[in-house]
Design a protein around this motif. Structure first.
Motif, PDB file in Angstrom:
ATOM      1  N   MET A  89     -27.189  -1.304  47.600  1.00  0.00           N
ATOM      2  CA  MET A  89     -27.706  -0.707  48.823  1.00  0.00           C
ATOM      3  C   MET A  89     -28.995   0.064  48.553  1.00  0.00           C
ATOM      4  SD  MET A  89     -24.091   0.564  50.509  1.00  0.00           S
ATOM      5  CE  MET A  89     -24.816   1.274  51.992  1.00  0.00           C
ATOM      6  N   LYS A  90     -29.031   0.758  47.438  1.00  0.00           N
ATOM      7  CA  LYS A  90     -30.243   1.513  47.077  1.00  0.00           C
ATOM      8  C   LYS A  90     -31.407   0.570  46.823  1.00  0.00           C
ATOM      9  CE  LYS A  90     -31.906   5.075  43.892  1.00  0.00           C
ATOM     10  NZ  LYS A  90     -31.535   5.966  42.761  1.00  0.00           N
ATOM     11  N   GLU A  91     -31.156  -0.510  46.102  1.00  0.00           N
ATOM     12  CA  GLU A  91     -32.210  -1.489  45.829  1.00  0.00           C
ATOM     13  C   GLU A  91     -32.741  -2.089  47.125  1.00  0.00           C
ATOM     14  OE1 GLU A  91     -30.275  -4.262  43.337  1.00  0.00           O
ATOM     15  OE2 GLU A  91     -30.250  -2.951  41.561  1.00  0.00           O
ATOM     16  N   ALA A  92     -31.846  -2.411  48.048  1.00  0.00           N
ATOM     17  CA  ALA A  92     -32.256  -3.005  49.316  1.00  0.00           C
ATOM     18  C   ALA A  92     -33.104  -2.025  50.120  1.00  0.00           C
ATOM     19  CB  ALA A  92     -31.031  -3.429  50.117  1.00  0.00           C
ATOM     20  N   ALA A  93     -32.684  -0.753  50.148  1.00  0.00           N
ATOM     21  CA  ALA A  93     -33.415   0.247  50.925  1.00  0.00           C
ATOM     22  C   ALA A  93     -34.802   0.509  50.351  1.00  0.00           C
ATOM     23  CB  ALA A  93     -32.614   1.543  50.973  1.00  0.00           C
ATOM     24  N   GLN A  94     -34.942   0.416  49.036  1.00  0.00           N
ATOM     25  CA  GLN A  94     -36.231   0.696  48.401  1.00  0.00           C
ATOM     26  C   GLN A  94     -37.291  -0.337  48.766  1.00  0.00           C
ATOM     27  OE1 GLN A  94     -35.022   0.958  44.282  1.00  0.00           O
ATOM     28  NE2 GLN A  94     -34.830   3.198  44.364  1.00  0.00           N
ATOM     29  N   VAL A 132     -27.121  -1.311  55.579  1.00  0.00           N
ATOM     30  CA  VAL A 132     -25.977  -1.826  56.337  1.00  0.00           C
ATOM     31  C   VAL A 132     -25.714  -3.280  55.967  1.00  0.00           C
ATOM     32  CG1 VAL A 132     -25.110  -2.411  58.635  1.00  0.00           C
ATOM     33  CG2 VAL A 132     -26.275  -0.225  58.258  1.00  0.00           C
ATOM     34  N   SER A 133     -26.779  -4.062  55.862  1.00  0.00           N
ATOM     35  CA  SER A 133     -26.633  -5.478  55.532  1.00  0.00           C
ATOM     36  C   SER A 133     -26.030  -5.657  54.141  1.00  0.00           C
ATOM     37  CB  SER A 133     -27.998  -6.167  55.602  1.00  0.00           C
ATOM     38  OG  SER A 133     -27.882  -7.546  55.338  1.00  0.00           O
ATOM     39  N   ALA A 134     -26.528  -4.889  53.168  1.00  0.00           N
ATOM     40  CA  ALA A 134     -25.991  -4.983  51.805  1.00  0.00           C
ATOM     41  C   ALA A 134     -24.525  -4.580  51.769  1.00  0.00           C
ATOM     42  CB  ALA A 134     -26.808  -4.104  50.865  1.00  0.00           C
ATOM     43  N   TYR A 135     -24.175  -3.536  52.492  1.00  0.00           N
ATOM     44  CA  TYR A 135     -22.783  -3.076  52.553  1.00  0.00           C
ATOM     45  C   TYR A 135     -21.870  -4.153  53.122  1.00  0.00           C
ATOM     46  CZ  TYR A 135     -18.776  -0.470  54.471  1.00  0.00           C
ATOM     47  OH  TYR A 135     -17.513  -0.043  54.805  1.00  0.00           O
ATOM     48  N   ARG A 189     -18.990   2.465  58.642  1.00  0.00           N
ATOM     49  CA  ARG A 189     -17.743   2.104  57.981  1.00  0.00           C
ATOM     50  C   ARG A 189     -16.705   1.572  58.958  1.00  0.00           C
ATOM     51  NH1 ARG A 189     -13.153   5.673  54.899  1.00  0.00           N
ATOM     52  NH2 ARG A 189     -12.054   3.887  54.067  1.00  0.00           N
ATOM     53  N   ASN A 190     -16.488   2.290  60.052  1.00  0.00           N
ATOM     54  CA  ASN A 190     -15.454   1.880  60.995  1.00  0.00           C
ATOM     55  C   ASN A 190     -15.802   0.576  61.701  1.00  0.00           C
ATOM     56  OD1 ASN A 190     -13.336   4.024  60.924  1.00  0.00           O
ATOM     57  ND2 ASN A 190     -15.072   5.328  61.387  1.00  0.00           N
ATOM     58  N   ALA A 191     -17.056   0.443  62.120  1.00  0.00           N
ATOM     59  CA  ALA A 191     -17.463  -0.810  62.760  1.00  0.00           C
ATOM     60  C   ALA A 191     -17.426  -1.959  61.751  1.00  0.00           C
ATOM     61  CB  ALA A 191     -18.866  -0.666  63.350  1.00  0.00           C
ATOM     62  N   GLY A 192     -17.883  -1.682  60.528  1.00  0.00           N
ATOM     63  CA  GLY A 192     -17.906  -2.725  59.499  1.00  0.00           C
ATOM     64  C   GLY A 192     -16.517  -3.192  59.124  1.00  0.00           C
ATOM     65  N   GLU A 193     -15.581  -2.272  58.968  1.00  0.00           N
ATOM     66  CA  GLU A 193     -14.225  -2.651  58.590  1.00  0.00           C
ATOM     67  C   GLU A 193     -13.511  -3.374  59.724  1.00  0.00           C
ATOM     68  OE1 GLU A 193     -12.198   0.743  57.016  1.00  0.00           O
ATOM     69  OE2 GLU A 193     -13.471   0.844  55.233  1.00  0.00           O
ATOM     70  N   MET A 194     -13.792  -2.972  60.976  1.00  0.00           N
ATOM     71  CA  MET A 194     -13.209  -3.692  62.111  1.00  0.00           C
ATOM     72  C   MET A 194     -13.756  -5.114  62.156  1.00  0.00           C
ATOM     73  SD  MET A 194     -13.169  -2.512  66.111  1.00  0.00           S
ATOM     74  CE  MET A 194     -12.263  -3.464  67.329  1.00  0.00           C
ATOM     75  N   ALA A 208     -25.565 -10.996  59.496  1.00  0.00           N
ATOM     76  CA  ALA A 208     -26.897 -10.516  59.842  1.00  0.00           C
ATOM     77  C   ALA A 208     -26.922  -9.924  61.244  1.00  0.00           C
ATOM     78  CB  ALA A 208     -27.917 -11.647  59.721  1.00  0.00           C
ATOM     79  N   ALA A 209     -26.253 -10.592  62.187  1.00  0.00           N
ATOM     80  CA  ALA A 209     -26.214 -10.097  63.562  1.00  0.00           C
ATOM     81  C   ALA A 209     -25.449  -8.773  63.646  1.00  0.00           C
ATOM     82  CB  ALA A 209     -25.580 -11.138  64.481  1.00  0.00           C
ATOM     83  N   MET A 210     -24.365  -8.669  62.881  1.00  0.00           N
ATOM     84  CA  MET A 210     -23.594  -7.430  62.906  1.00  0.00           C
ATOM     85  C   MET A 210     -24.390  -6.290  62.304  1.00  0.00           C
ATOM     86  SD  MET A 210     -20.739  -6.340  64.047  1.00  0.00           S
ATOM     87  CE  MET A 210     -20.118  -4.664  64.099  1.00  0.00           C
ATOM     88  N   ALA A 211     -25.107  -6.560  61.221  1.00  0.00           N
ATOM     89  CA  ALA A 211     -25.949  -5.531  60.607  1.00  0.00           C
ATOM     90  C   ALA A 211     -27.022  -5.067  61.583  1.00  0.00           C
ATOM     91  CB  ALA A 211     -26.589  -6.065  59.329  1.00  0.00           C
ATOM     92  N   GLY A 212     -27.613  -6.012  62.321  1.00  0.00           N
ATOM     93  CA  GLY A 212     -28.624  -5.658  63.306  1.00  0.00           C
ATOM     94  C   GLY A 212     -28.049  -4.842  64.447  1.00  0.00           C
ATOM     95  N   GLN A 213     -26.833  -5.209  64.887  1.00  0.00           N
ATOM     96  CA  GLN A 213     -26.187  -4.482  65.982  1.00  0.00           C
ATOM     97  C   GLN A 213     -25.871  -3.050  65.571  1.00  0.00           C
ATOM     98  OE1 GLN A 213     -25.017  -5.747  69.498  1.00  0.00           O
ATOM     99  NE2 GLN A 213     -25.708  -3.650  69.241  1.00  0.00           N
ATOM    100  N   ILE A 214     -25.321  -2.879  64.375  1.00  0.00           N
ATOM    101  CA  ILE A 214     -24.998  -1.532  63.895  1.00  0.00           C
ATOM    102  C   ILE A 214     -26.265  -0.698  63.753  1.00  0.00           C
ATOM    103  CG2 ILE A 214     -24.132  -0.223  61.911  1.00  0.00           C
ATOM    104  CD1 ILE A 214     -22.037  -2.398  61.507  1.00  0.00           C
TER     105      ILE A 214
END
Length: 254
Positions: free
Chosen positions: A119-124, A137-140, A213-218, A232-238
Motif C-alpha cells: 500500500m505504501k509503494e502504491a501511494a508513493q 484502497v486498490s492495493a488493499y 475495512r467494512n466496505a472492503g470486507e463486505m 477496480a470499480a470497488m476501489a473507485g467507489q470507496i
C-alpha cells in the motif's frame, strides 16, 4: 488502476518466496544448548546464536506452510488440519506459536506487513492525495482478494477461542497495521491542508479506515454476480465515498 503483485501477494501458488515448499522431513530443533563446565563464553554465544537462527528459520517455514494450508482448506482450518498439511504434528505448531491465536498473530504480522508495504509503494507513485487514496484502497482490496481465506484467518478469531469478537481487540498485528495505515493517510493530508485543519487530520483518517475495512470486507464476502463490482470499480467507489461522500448520488427534492 491495476497493481501487479510479485513478492507481496498474500498467497498465490506461483510466488516462490512466500509459498516455498516446506521440507516436511526436516529435523525438529533440539533444546537450547547447555553451558558446559569450562566452556568459553564465545563458544556458548555462537552455539546459542546458531540455535536461535535455526529456530527462527523453522518458524518462518511453518508460517508459510500454514498460509498454504489456510488458503486451500479455509479460514476455519483447525491446528490439526494445518499441521497435517504442513507434514508435521500439531504439537510442533503449539511449541512454536502457543495456540491457534498465536499462529493467527504470527501469520498476521507477516501478511499485514506485506500488505502495508504494498500500500505504501502504491501511494508513493500517486500524484495527488486522491490518487494516493485510490492506490492504497486498490492495493488493499487486491491483496485481500488474492486469498480471502488467509485474510479472514488473520482478522477473525476462530469459534471456540477465548473471544469471538473481531480480532482487532486481541491482535497486536492487526491493530498496529491499522494504526500505521491511519498515519500513512494523515501524513499527506497534514502537508496538503496545513495545521489549521488538524481536527480533520486527527479524526478523518480513523473514520476512513473504518469505511474502507467494512466496505472492503463486505465486498470480499459477497458472492460473485452481476451486482458485485470488480476490484477496480470497488476501489473507485470507496475512494469517491471518502472524498465526496454520497451527496452526488442523492436526489434533490424541490
Amino acid at each position: 488502476m491495476l497493481v501487479s503483485f510479485d513478492q507481496c501477494q498474500l498467497l498465490i501458488p506461483s510466488v516462490p518466496d512466500t509459498l516455498g515448499i516446506v521440507n516436511s522431513h526436516r529435523q525438529e530443533i533440539p533444546t537450547a544448548p547447555e553451558v558446559l563446565p569450562g566452556e568459553a563464553p564465545s563458544a556458548v554465544d555462537g552455539r546459542a546464536a546458531r540455535w536461535q537462527s535455526h529456530r527462527e528459520e523453522r518458524r518462518r517455514e511453518l508460517i508459510k506452510a500454514a498460509r498454504r494450508a489456510v488458503h486451500r482448506l479455509g479460514s476455519d482450518a483447525s491446528m490439526e488440519d494445518i499441521a497435517g498439511a504442513a507434514g508435521t504434528s500439531k504439537s510442533v505448531f503449539y511449541r512454536y506459536f502457543g495456540d491457534k491465536a498465536g499462529l493467527q498473530q504470527a501469520m498476521g504480522e507477516v501478511v499485514l506487513g506485506q500488505m502495508q508495504r504494498r500500500m505504501k509503494e502504491a501511494a508513493q507513485l500517486a500524484q495527488t492525495p486522491r490518487e494516493g487514496l485510490y492506490a492504497m484502497v486498490s492495493a488493499y482490496l487486491q491483496m485481500a482478494e488474492s486469498s480471502p481465506n488467509v485474510y479472514a484467518f488473520i482478522t477473525r478469531l476462530s469459534p471456540g477461542e477465548a473471544s469471538a469478537q473481531d480480532a482487532i481487540a486481541a491482535s497486536g498485528a492487526l491493530g498496529n497495521f491499522f494504526e500505521q495505515i491511519t498515519e500513512m493517510i494523515a501524513t499527506p493530508m497534514r502537508e496538503h491542508l496545513g495545521e489549521e485543519k488538524e481536527s480533520v487530520i486527527v479524526y478523518w483518517p480513523t473514520a476512513a479506515i473504518g469505511l474502507v475495512r467494512n466496505a472492503g470486507e463486505m465486498w470480499l464476502g459477497s458472492p460473485a454476480g452481476a451486482g458485485k463490482p470488480d476490484q477496480a470499480a470497488m476501489a473507485g467507489q470507496i475512494t469517491d465515498w471518502l472524498c465526496l461522500g454520497i451527496a452526488p448520488q442523492l436526489k434533490t427534492t424541490t
